[in-house]
Design a protein around this motif. Sequence first.
Motif, PDB file in Angstrom:
ATOM      1  N   LEU C 115       6.726  -0.498 -17.354  1.00 26.96           N
ATOM      2  CA  LEU C 115       5.616  -1.000 -17.966  1.00 26.96           C
ATOM      3  C   LEU C 115       4.320  -1.465 -17.125  1.00 26.96           C
ATOM      4  CD1 LEU C 115       7.530  -3.394 -20.735  1.00 26.96           C
ATOM      5  CD2 LEU C 115       6.748  -0.788 -20.775  1.00 26.96           C
ATOM      6  N   GLY C 116       4.186  -0.724 -16.063  1.00 29.00           N
ATOM      7  CA  GLY C 116       2.964  -0.720 -15.048  1.00 29.00           C
ATOM      8  C   GLY C 116       2.259   0.484 -15.064  1.00 29.00           C
ATOM      9  N   ALA C 117       0.985   0.429 -14.433  1.00 28.33           N
ATOM     10  CA  ALA C 117       0.216   1.600 -14.468  1.00 28.33           C
ATOM     11  C   ALA C 117       0.631   2.324 -13.400  1.00 28.33           C
ATOM     12  CB  ALA C 117      -1.466   0.911 -14.259  1.00 28.33           C
ATOM     13  N   THR C 118       0.186   3.693 -13.427  1.00 25.34           N
ATOM     14  CA  THR C 118       0.481   4.768 -12.427  1.00 25.34           C
ATOM     15  C   THR C 118      -1.103   5.020 -12.042  1.00 25.34           C
ATOM     16  OG1 THR C 118       0.445   6.775 -14.282  1.00 25.34           O
ATOM     17  CG2 THR C 118       2.582   5.410 -13.505  1.00 25.34           C
ATOM     18  N   PRO C 119      -1.127   5.814 -11.018  1.00 21.72           N
ATOM     19  CA  PRO C 119      -2.304   6.315 -10.619  1.00 21.72           C
ATOM     20  C   PRO C 119      -2.417   8.072 -10.936  1.00 21.72           C
ATOM     21  CG  PRO C 119      -0.750   6.412  -8.665  1.00 21.72           C
ATOM     22  CD  PRO C 119      -0.132   6.025  -9.904  1.00 21.72           C
ATOM     23  N   GLU C 120      -2.514   7.998 -12.303  1.00 24.85           N
ATOM     24  CA  GLU C 120      -2.382   9.345 -13.218  1.00 24.85           C
ATOM     25  C   GLU C 120      -3.545   9.300 -13.881  1.00 24.85           C
ATOM     26  OE1 GLU C 120       2.385   9.921 -12.961  1.00 24.85           O
ATOM     27  OE2 GLU C 120       1.337   9.369 -14.753  1.00 24.85           O
ATOM     28  N   ASN C 121      -3.746  10.304 -14.632  1.00 20.96           N
ATOM     29  CA  ASN C 121      -4.640  10.462 -15.825  1.00 20.96           C
ATOM     30  C   ASN C 121      -3.962  10.215 -17.234  1.00 20.96           C
ATOM     31  OD1 ASN C 121      -3.557  12.745 -16.524  1.00 20.96           O
ATOM     32  ND2 ASN C 121      -5.352  14.104 -16.378  1.00 20.96           N
ATOM     33  N   CYS C 122      -4.575  10.626 -18.356  1.00 23.17           N
ATOM     34  CA  CYS C 122      -3.912  10.174 -19.569  1.00 23.17           C
ATOM     35  C   CYS C 122      -2.773  11.266 -19.953  1.00 23.17           C
ATOM     36  CB  CYS C 122      -5.011  10.030 -20.813  1.00 23.17           C
ATOM     37  SG  CYS C 122      -5.934  11.652 -20.813  1.00 23.17           S
TER      38      CYS C 122
ATOM     39  N   PHE D  44      -0.705  -0.694  -6.174  1.00 22.30           N
ATOM     40  CA  PHE D  44      -0.194  -0.484  -7.529  1.00 22.30           C
ATOM     41  C   PHE D  44       1.261  -1.556  -7.703  1.00 22.30           C
ATOM     42  CE2 PHE D  44      -3.098   2.825  -7.904  1.00 22.30           C
ATOM     43  CZ  PHE D  44      -3.227   2.804  -9.335  1.00 22.30           C
ATOM     44  N   GLN D  45       2.018  -1.690  -6.612  1.00 20.74           N
ATOM     45  CA  GLN D  45       3.048  -2.568  -6.802  1.00 20.74           C
ATOM     46  C   GLN D  45       2.531  -3.778  -7.057  1.00 20.74           C
ATOM     47  OE1 GLN D  45       5.496  -2.017  -2.989  1.00 20.74           O
ATOM     48  NE2 GLN D  45       6.125  -0.194  -3.845  1.00 20.74           N
ATOM     49  N   LEU D  59       1.672  -8.326  -1.570  1.00 19.07           N
ATOM     50  CA  LEU D  59       1.511  -6.635  -1.623  1.00 19.07           C
ATOM     51  C   LEU D  59       0.114  -6.317  -1.809  1.00 19.07           C
ATOM     52  CD1 LEU D  59       4.479  -6.204  -4.240  1.00 19.07           C
ATOM     53  CD2 LEU D  59       4.321  -4.962  -2.114  1.00 19.07           C
ATOM     54  N   ILE D  60      -0.753  -7.161  -2.530  1.00 19.51           N
ATOM     55  CA  ILE D  60      -2.231  -6.889  -2.663  1.00 19.51           C
ATOM     56  C   ILE D  60      -2.859  -7.270  -1.027  1.00 19.51           C
ATOM     57  CG2 ILE D  60      -4.364  -7.235  -3.782  1.00 19.51           C
ATOM     58  CD1 ILE D  60      -2.970  -7.865  -6.421  1.00 19.51           C
ATOM     59  N   ASN D  61      -2.342  -8.176  -0.582  1.00 22.03           N
ATOM     60  CA  ASN D  61      -2.890  -8.323   0.629  1.00 22.03           C
ATOM     61  C   ASN D  61      -2.881  -7.508   1.765  1.00 22.03           C
ATOM     62  OD1 ASN D  61      -4.206 -10.400   2.680  1.00 22.03           O
ATOM     63  ND2 ASN D  61      -2.191 -10.383   3.534  1.00 22.03           N
ATOM     64  N   VAL D 132       2.773   7.604  -4.964  1.00 20.97           N
ATOM     65  CA  VAL D 132       2.861   6.120  -4.939  1.00 20.97           C
ATOM     66  C   VAL D 132       4.099   5.785  -5.781  1.00 20.97           C
ATOM     67  CG1 VAL D 132       1.683   4.294  -6.051  1.00 20.97           C
ATOM     68  CG2 VAL D 132       0.491   6.322  -4.946  1.00 20.97           C
ATOM     69  N   TYR D 133       5.078   5.116  -5.256  1.00 20.28           N
ATOM     70  CA  TYR D 133       6.283   4.411  -5.620  1.00 20.28           C
ATOM     71  C   TYR D 133       5.883   2.985  -6.198  1.00 20.28           C
ATOM     72  CZ  TYR D 133       8.516   8.869  -4.217  1.00 20.28           C
ATOM     73  OH  TYR D 133       8.657  10.096  -4.033  1.00 20.28           O
ATOM     74  N   ALA D 134       5.932   2.881  -7.406  1.00 19.77           N
ATOM     75  CA  ALA D 134       5.801   1.545  -7.900  1.00 19.77           C
ATOM     76  C   ALA D 134       6.808   1.343  -9.176  1.00 19.77           C
ATOM     77  CB  ALA D 134       4.491   1.070  -8.191  1.00 19.77           C
ATOM     78  N   SER D 135       8.006   0.958  -8.850  1.00 18.67           N
ATOM     79  CA  SER D 135       8.987   1.224  -9.876  1.00 18.67           C
ATOM     80  C   SER D 135       9.241  -0.006 -10.941  1.00 18.67           C
ATOM     81  CB  SER D 135      10.470   1.291  -9.325  1.00 18.67           C
ATOM     82  OG  SER D 135      10.932   0.245  -8.615  1.00 18.67           O
ATOM     83  N   GLY D 136       8.523  -1.157 -10.639  1.00 22.60           N
ATOM     84  CA  GLY D 136       8.765  -2.365 -11.336  1.00 22.60           C
ATOM     85  C   GLY D 136       9.982  -2.755 -10.644  1.00 22.60           C
TER      86      GLY D 136
END
Lengths: 244, 244, 244, 244, 244, 244
Positions: C115-122, D44-45, D59-61, D132-136
């Motif tokens: 349930l988070g955003a990705t660096p992708e298009n629609c 993104f994480q 993470l943002i920092n 970009v790995y951001a798995s939640g």
Amino acid sequence: MFYQDGKLQYRVRVERPNPIFARALQQAIGGVEGEIRVMMQYLFQGWGARGPKKYRDMLINTGTEEIGHIEMLATAVALNLEGAPLSMQEDVANDGVAGAVLGGMNLRHILSTGLGATPENCNGVPFNASHVYASGNLMADMYANVTAEATGRVLATRLYGMTDDPGMKDMLSFLIARDTMHQQQWLAVIEELGGSAGLPIPNSFPQSGEKNEFSYAYLGHHKDGTTIPSGRWTQGPSYDGKGQ
Amino acid sequence: MFYQDGKLQYRVRVERPNPIFARALQQAIGGVEGEIRVMMQYLFQGWGARGPKKYRDMLINTGTEEIGHIEMLATAVALNLEGAPLSMQEDVANDGVAGAVLGGMNLRHILSTGLGATPENCNGVPFNASHVYASGNLMADMYANVTAEATGRVLATRLYGMTDDPGMKDMLSFLIARDTMHQQQWLAVIEELGGSAGLPIPNSFPQSGEKNEFSYAYLGHHKDGTTIPSGRWTQGPSYDGKGQ
Amino acid sequence: MFYQDGKLQYRVRVERPNPIFARALQQAIGGVEGEIRVMMQYLFQGWGARGPKKYRDMLINTGTEEIGHIEMLATAVALNLEGAPLSMQEDVANDGVAGAVLGGMNLRHILSTGLGATPENCNGVPFNASHVYASGNLMADMYANVTAEATGRVLATRLYGMTDDPGMKDMLSFLIARDTMHQQQWLAVIEELGGSAGLPIPNSFPQSGEKNEFSYAYLGHHKDGTTIPSGRWTQGPSYDGKGQ
Amino acid sequence: MFYQDGKLQYRVRVERPNPIFARALQQAIGGVEGEIRVMMQYLFQGWGARGPKKYRDMLINTGTEEIGHIEMLATAVALNLEGAPLSMQEDVANDGVAGAVLGGMNLRHILSTGLGATPENCNGVPFNASHVYASGNLMADMYANVTAEATGRVLATRLYGMTDDPGMKDMLSFLIARDTMHQQQWLAVIEELGGSAGLPIPNSFPQSGEKNEFSYAYLGHHKDGTTIPSGRWTQGPSYDGKGQ
Amino acid sequence: MFYQDGKLQYRVRVERPNPIFARALQQAIGGVEGEIRVMMQYLFQGWGARGPKKYRDMLINTGTEEIGHIEMLATAVALNLEGAPLSMQEDVANDGVAGAVLGGMNLRHILSTGLGATPENCNGVPFNASHVYASGNLMADMYANVTAEATGRVLATRLYGMTDDPGMKDMLSFLIARDTMHQQQWLAVIEELGGSAGLPIPNSFPQSGEKNEFSYAYLGHHKDGTTIPSGRWTQGPSYDGKGQ
Amino acid sequence: MFYQDGKLQYRVRVERPNPIFARALQQAIGGVEGEIRVMMQYLFQGWGARGPKKYRDMLINTGTEEIGHIEMLATAVALNLEGAPLSMQEDVANDGVAGAVLGGMNLRHILSTGLGATPENCNGVPFNASHVYASGNLMADMYANVTAEATGRVLATRLYGMTDDPGMKDMLSFLIARDTMHQQQWLAVIEELGGSAGLPIPNSFPQSGEKNEFSYAYLGHHKDGTTIPSGRWTQGPSYDGKGQ
Ligand SMILES: [Ca+2]
Ligand SMILES: [Ca+2]
Ligand SMILES: [Ca+2]
Ligand SMILES: [Ca+2]
Ligand SMILES: [Ca+2]
Ligand SMILES: [Ca+2]
């Protein structure tokens, strides 16, 4: 050099616009079985051709025809997008059919093009020119071209089965016919190049340079080494007349 | 529908083939500043055009010209590959110049095409059709087209400076001239569409819908919040006559 | 060097989460018209700038602002995904609305990010950095930047029209305003660089090096060679004062 | 929101520009082990983080720090391109060393950027945001981050070994130190999250839901089924205390 | 060399075919968390291994197992596509549920494969081999492998939660168990390689070559420079015993 | 399910390591004509096969053989990288031959893998799984397979001609022989499926559904409409016995 006359090669009509069918049609534009691919493939084969000029001419000529097929399909996509739901008002969201249409569309048809086609496949993946096969070996390229027209015709007949719009069926029946012809055409070149006498491809490499004991043997990679089902590929003479 | 006559739009000659320049030329074929991109961009803009027919005609017409530019460049690549070193015999390996040529080539020019062009950039990265901008907004698309011809002309002049082959300089001087013209052409459409009266793009959106206090303010994101160098963008009236 | 303060540049609220709108918003993050693109484009232009320091500063400064726009949109995607249907239980499958929502989502929003955003298009196509234009020619780059902000604003207004969520409309009205400003900003640089005096781009190339007879002529590629519709591009003086 | 101060995080000097080393450095910008990847991954994480705020902040920092690393490397690429051979005059072509330099460059450094960096790897392949790995799942993401910093540090030390330029060695010794720190940092989060108590990842899934007889058994896929070399993975207790 | 026996590693049954779940399963085939990735990653790590032979054997052995996982999932996709709606007849279009199914499918499952799996992710994005990490540094690679199995298991448990088909839950419970084991396996190699004694990765680089004052310091990039939340990463000894 | 035995299918020896030949060999691993492609293509065709089991078995069996070809080539790349110049010391830079080697390498062979192979082509472009053709139509797929083995054999013979290393020639002579066999194998399936009786592909579509007047006509897109060179494709009976 290239020219155009602003007309379509064959008429394109849509009676009942369908944005999800618009998405499906994209596969025939920017998919690996699609028209951008054959257009670029035949043109690059022609531009790189070093043999008899008539093949170069034929390749460029048919590549030119394919540009017009992209044009027809892009027109068909635009017509199918007429009247697409552009927003998520409450009534759309609560209407299963309309909601499904919006959710099932390529949203770039709304967001990026304002109801026009894109050079992408049915999943919105952009066409990637690595699919252009132009090996400099005419025989190998002809098999690539038969493949392109075979998978292209498979795709077009599936699109034909997916729609019941008379206009779309009419347009597809034209494109299917052209795929039939183009299969014939590349097979004709294979025949002209000698057919099985051209095997193995490339036939310019002296077969003394290959390990001949492995050239005509079907090898089993079954764990227990025994269960090879038989077929034409395990028996009978080889197609180039050199193996068993 | 499209047609061809088997001739080049302008002559292409190479006096001293150079396989590394062949690699460089690929950028003008399959690079983001290249001819495949403008061909597809203008054609898709035309095919998706819903406004006055004359823009559609012009876009498809110029897109058609660009196919011929790919053809010229593909021919130039093939000519530059004549006589390329095809193997790593000892004398090549020990010859700094010849070794550098082989190492500096796009090896696919040998391995995959047999000395022909590919739809790739100078690093061998295949053209990716996500670079085709056709937004359905003519004004936005015209800026995209000026950009394409501006970066394309920058590229062509750098290629011109990189070679001292008279044939290549001659071909490039033609392509550079066409880039000049096409910059003019897209700027002319911007003028016809009203120029600054078309701003902001899209001008169909009511500006009451935007947070106007942020519409004409240059915001500094400097850590200490003070060091904004001044420029035209920090002072003077806005181009659409609506801001300060 | 870069810094952050953990706040959003502008508030982001969602009243009625909508997972399909979350998918649409991805176009503004990772689409070719989106914020990752402008962020990287302005930063790389700035980092490569060799001219007056004030342009470098401005480019890096505005690139820095864009990082915050990605942040806002990523937050908006996450908020729109609250309450998304995570499974295909029978009641979802039999409920047209809920089923359409699930089918219309980017399934990676469930499967890959939780349930988070990705660096992708629609369409779930990852952002590809080949879209970063930084040519080393400031004038060319400014046209690329106007294009980016023009197509970006077109996209943002379409997203605005697609939603009736007050929070989303509010956020978008801010981003639209910034796009308005950034169009102004890049046009201001074009003015500072001399406007039409900068044409053709690049203006450093001596026009004696181009085939001038082709520099200001609109060429027709119509099959019959006669039907050129007239427009500003077929008549009137050239914008650089050098052609007709 | 983000800010910048126009300075580099650490000095970047080049004593002897080397265009081939400029190409090598690109791997640290746009390669899978590079800085664009970690920047986007950490941001993104952070933007998707739903747990304790301190992880989001961290993470943002650190993602913000990585933007500055791209900046340093882009500067290093530009400095290494100073004095690059821009053309193929005869003397370059006949000079093994200069010819090798030109052939070994990323030609886009000349043709597309005018001697600036690109968001690409050392082969000119553009960065693709699918990395970009951001798995939640914070624990899974921390292993992804250790991986990124481990392969990143391996890369940086190889670049260090490849150059003998004191300025470049100095810059790299800083980036290597930061990679050391960031490995520590992500391992620290793993410890905070419980270390082996967090296994298997995700530990929220009830292990009754998995086929436990396959959860702690090393399976041999050797053709003859017998030759499994022993290692810690074939014997000893499991790390989560649940298997053998 | 490789062998097969035509059987599945574990049974694959589907009681209620679901074409949208078929799309979801694709993430486990061709997604970055999927089986094609681990198969290629372990095999390439093995093929490139230059250290003790037992690691090479283990990597190739487990890579071989993963081929069988792709096989299981490809079978599951095909079974879930049985009975998929192949056309847009009026009754489908007017039936919210059936329409949502068609719109929510990967249309290539109809158009391109005739109801078979593709090497793509759940959005139809083809697998891209840049995701294969094989750095030549065994420790770095082991962290990459833990990451792959951690994100892979997160994905598999989400798929498990998404379906209520008993056959699919059964298959996934097997794959989840293998992911558990493989997490253990790569952690076991890390232990054998010395665990924290292997830090920082690579531990072959003399730390005299790095700027040690930056090697163990958490740096804040907060705008105001003060608000660093504390965590294990801001205090306590370093994991390699060399920092503070 | 799959198995391995840790041995190569055929011996791989390199007498004189050559890092540029290592780059060339990558085309046979990760190029569109390479082994990753055929491995995945045959396996996915087999996994999706719904007809007679013997085809499924054969496809999976030969797909399994191809994994071993990747293994051989990955080994060959690693052996060719032995002794590669890892740094840019002054003596390398001033030595035309050594400098050319370094510049001509895939730098990822140093930077990313530590002298091992990657799943990329000779330009470092990662393999993209969109090249896997598995259409669900066996006849179409067989033509795709002949194409793959034809272009693959063309590539292998070009690699054979590029090297004079006896070990490499020996290995390639084996791979070339297997390509010969696999061309035969797929042609045998075409014969079993009825040869020309299977035309047009797919032959399941009733030809009443196509515009038959366009099915067997070669169309000229020459500007003047007259200059069609004759060939087998403009005269003689059609291959399916239905046209002229
Ligand atoms: Ca066609
Ligand atoms: Ca042009
Ligand atoms: Ca913005
Ligand atoms: Ca870093
Ligand atoms: Ca697995
Ligand atoms: Ca093979």
